[in-house]
Design an enzyme around this catalytic site. Structure first.
Site, PDB file in Angstrom:
ATOM      1  N   THR A 221       0.855  -1.188   0.000  1.00  0.00           N
ATOM      2  CA  THR A 221       0.000   0.000   0.000  1.00  0.00           C
ATOM      3  C   THR A 221       0.888   1.234   0.000  1.00  0.00           C
ATOM      4  OG1 THR A 221      -1.697  -1.211   1.140  1.00  0.00           O
ATOM      5  CG2 THR A 221      -1.836   1.189   1.249  1.00  0.00           C
TER       6      THR A 221
ATOM      7  N   ARG B 260      -7.947  -9.664   4.087  1.00  0.00           N
ATOM      8  CA  ARG B 260      -8.111  -9.468   5.528  1.00  0.00           C
ATOM      9  C   ARG B 260      -7.245 -10.494   6.235  1.00  0.00           C
ATOM     10  NH1 ARG B 260     -14.159 -10.930   5.587  1.00  0.00           N
ATOM     11  NH2 ARG B 260     -13.216 -12.253   4.015  1.00  0.00           N
TER      12      ARG B 260
ATOM     13  N   LYS C 146      -7.274   1.783  -3.070  1.00  0.00           N
ATOM     14  CA  LYS C 146      -6.867   1.064  -1.855  1.00  0.00           C
ATOM     15  C   LYS C 146      -7.127   1.910  -0.598  1.00  0.00           C
ATOM     16  CE  LYS C 146      -4.857  -1.460   1.096  1.00  0.00           C
ATOM     17  NZ  LYS C 146      -5.120  -2.834   1.434  1.00  0.00           N
TER      18      LYS C 146
ATOM     19  N   CYS D  51      -3.317  -2.160   9.137  1.00  0.00           N
ATOM     20  CA  CYS D  51      -3.772  -1.506   7.905  1.00  0.00           C
ATOM     21  C   CYS D  51      -4.565  -0.236   8.156  1.00  0.00           C
ATOM     22  CB  CYS D  51      -4.612  -2.482   7.094  1.00  0.00           C
ATOM     23  SG  CYS D  51      -3.729  -4.008   6.776  1.00  0.00           S
TER      24      CYS D  51
END
Ligand code: UGA
Length: 460
Positions: A125, A168, A233, A289
């Site tokens: 990310t 996840r 994202k 995250c």
């Protein structure tokens, strides 16, 4: 490149789909473990998948120094290295940058010319604009190597694609095979086509599987420009975190007015425009995250002098939720000095051993500073939690944690904690036997019948 949650799971899944995959890392210990079948973290189904890939000769592991040899043959390189949160909240891209330079050098040192350009896939990310940044660093790497006399034919072309992940933790393997969508962003059609071919079995749901007997429905393959894919994202995670903070705000108001947030969430969730998932009120979001990505998006907005007031509030609500655990305990126990508090579940969510930004650690350290004794239990993360926070006493049975506790806090809704024997818990605890249910995971009536003072979040 990178054998964390994203890299290793993606590698093992691509191998399962029939591709030939080499997972690269700089950590020799980790590679040694992987070669002997030891996973570096707990993720259901992963060990099996890795063993299968290795057994079929489709998956192996290499040190980062070997990347030059790999670039010779690879159609694509997935960059899945860590992007930790920097001091100002922005994503720290130093690992991504190092890898990009290495790829550049490897391209410059190529002995045989490649037939087609190497596709470099940004899976980590990374902030909007990182695709261009990575291209720049690969070019730097090429130039550096050529400047030092690298005489390969190579300096072959490369193309950068952004392919954000939506896995996840705890169901990362499942999410890889059955995603809601696959997103690919690039300036070049050729690069998008390579990615489409790689993911074809998932897009068409045409791979053999015992994992899920659902009827096969094609998975949308969304192609965009680089910047939009990178933004998708952040926007996904920011929206999910917003949904949780929203329901937590409603829960707090429910508590004041005497309504039950569980009923409210069920009913509003039935509106297809709202949807029922991610409406569980409680101590809020943690993990590797949401906190990092929301901070990075806020930091990106600040770079443009834009005040992201909604995202600021989403983060502030989340900070407040954790504090509420302490407030609820203080309301019932008054002083926390000398009190024993059981913390049930320590990982940031069930089915993972991940303790990054786990509410448990923050709550335990506040309890310690207030003079209470926190005793934690977790089915998999106990040892690691004890190492991270020496003041936390960790035991390996939930009932041992409850023995003599004046209060218990359900922090992580592991199945074995949701199904705890409340009568046994109550018999073991000391008065006033307060049970703070941080995930609204238990039946309040059953808890009260067992003799516990039940305190949920927003449950009237
Ligand atoms: C999240 C996203 O769900 C993934 O799609 C994404 O790929 C991933 O981040 C990532 O960026 O890598 P993850 O952090 O593994 O995945 O966990 P989630 O299941 O999303 O839960 C995040 C946090 O929200 C947990 O602390 C959980 O307890 C909390 N949560 C979740 C709630 O408090 N309420 C809910 O209703 C749902």
């Amino acid at each position: 490149m990178g054998t964390g949650y994203v890299g290793l799971v993606t590698g093992a899944c691509l191998a399962y789909l029939g591709h030939r995959v080499t997972c690269v890392d700089r950590d020799e210990e980790r590679l040694k473990g992987l070669r002997s079948g030891r996973m570096p973290f707990y993720e259901p189904g992963l060990e099996d998948l890795v063993a299968r890939g290795v057994g079929r000769g489709r998956l192996d592991f290499a040190r980062v120094e070997g990347v030059a040899g790999l670039v010779d043959e690879a159609d694509a390189i997935f960059v899945s290295v860590d992007t930790p949160q920097g001091e100002d909240g922005s994503a720290d891209l130093s690992s991504v940058a190092a890898v990009a330079r290495q790829i550049g050098r490897a391209l410059a040192e190529l002995r045989t010319g490649r037939g087609s350009p190497l596709v470099v896939v940004n899976k980590s990310t990374v902030p909007v604009g990182s695709g261009d940044y990575v291209s720049m660093l690969i070019r730097d790497g090429i130039e550096e190597a050529i400047g030092e006399g690298a005489g390969g034919e190579g300096a072959a072309g490369f193309l950068v694609v952004s392919n954000p992940e939506f896995l996840r933790e705890g169901s990362a393997v499942y999410d890889s095979f059955f995603p809601d969508r696959i997103v690919a962003g690039a300036d070049s059609r050729e690069a998008l086509d390579v990615l489409r071919t790689l993911y074809e079995p998932v897009i068409e749901q045409s791979f053999p599987t015992e994992l899920d007997p659902r009827p096969k429905v094609a998975v949308p393959f969304i192609t965009t420009d680089l910047a939009s894919a990178e933004m998708i994202k952040y926007a996904s995670n920011a929206f999910l975190a917003t949904k949780i903070s929203f329901i937590n705000e409603i829960a707090n108001i429910c508590e004041l007015v005497g309504a039950d947030v569980s009923e409210v969430a069920t009913a509003i969730g039935l509106d297809a425009r709202i949807g029922s998932r991610f409406l569980n009120a409680g101590i809020g979001w943690g993990g590797s995250c949401f906190p990092k990505d929301i901070a990075a998006l806020r930091a990106a907005a600040r770079e443009y002098d834009y005040e992201a007031i909604l995202l600021d509030a989403v983060a502030a609500v989340n900070v407040r939720q954790r504090k509420q655990v302490i407030a609820k305990l203080q309301r019932d126990l008054h002083t926390l000095k000398g009190k024993r508090i059981a913390l049930l579940g320590l990982s940031f969510k069930p089915n993972t051993d991940d303790l990054r930004d786990a509410p448990s650690l923050e709550i335990a350290s506040v309890l310690d500073s207030l003079g209470a004794r926190a005793v934690g239990y977790d089915p998999v993360a106990g040892k690691a939690a004890a190492q991270k926070l020496p003041s936390l006493k960790v035991v390996f049975d939930p009932y041992e944690a409850l023995g003599g506790a004046h209060a218990a806090v359900l922090i992580t809704e592991w199945e074995e904690i949701r199904t705890l024997d409340l009568n046994r818990a109550s018999a073991l605890m000391d008065e006033p036997k307060v049970l703070v249910d941080g995930r609204n995971a238990l039946d309040p009536e059953a808890a009260v019948e067992a003799g516990l003072s039940y305190r949920g979040f927003g449950r009237g």
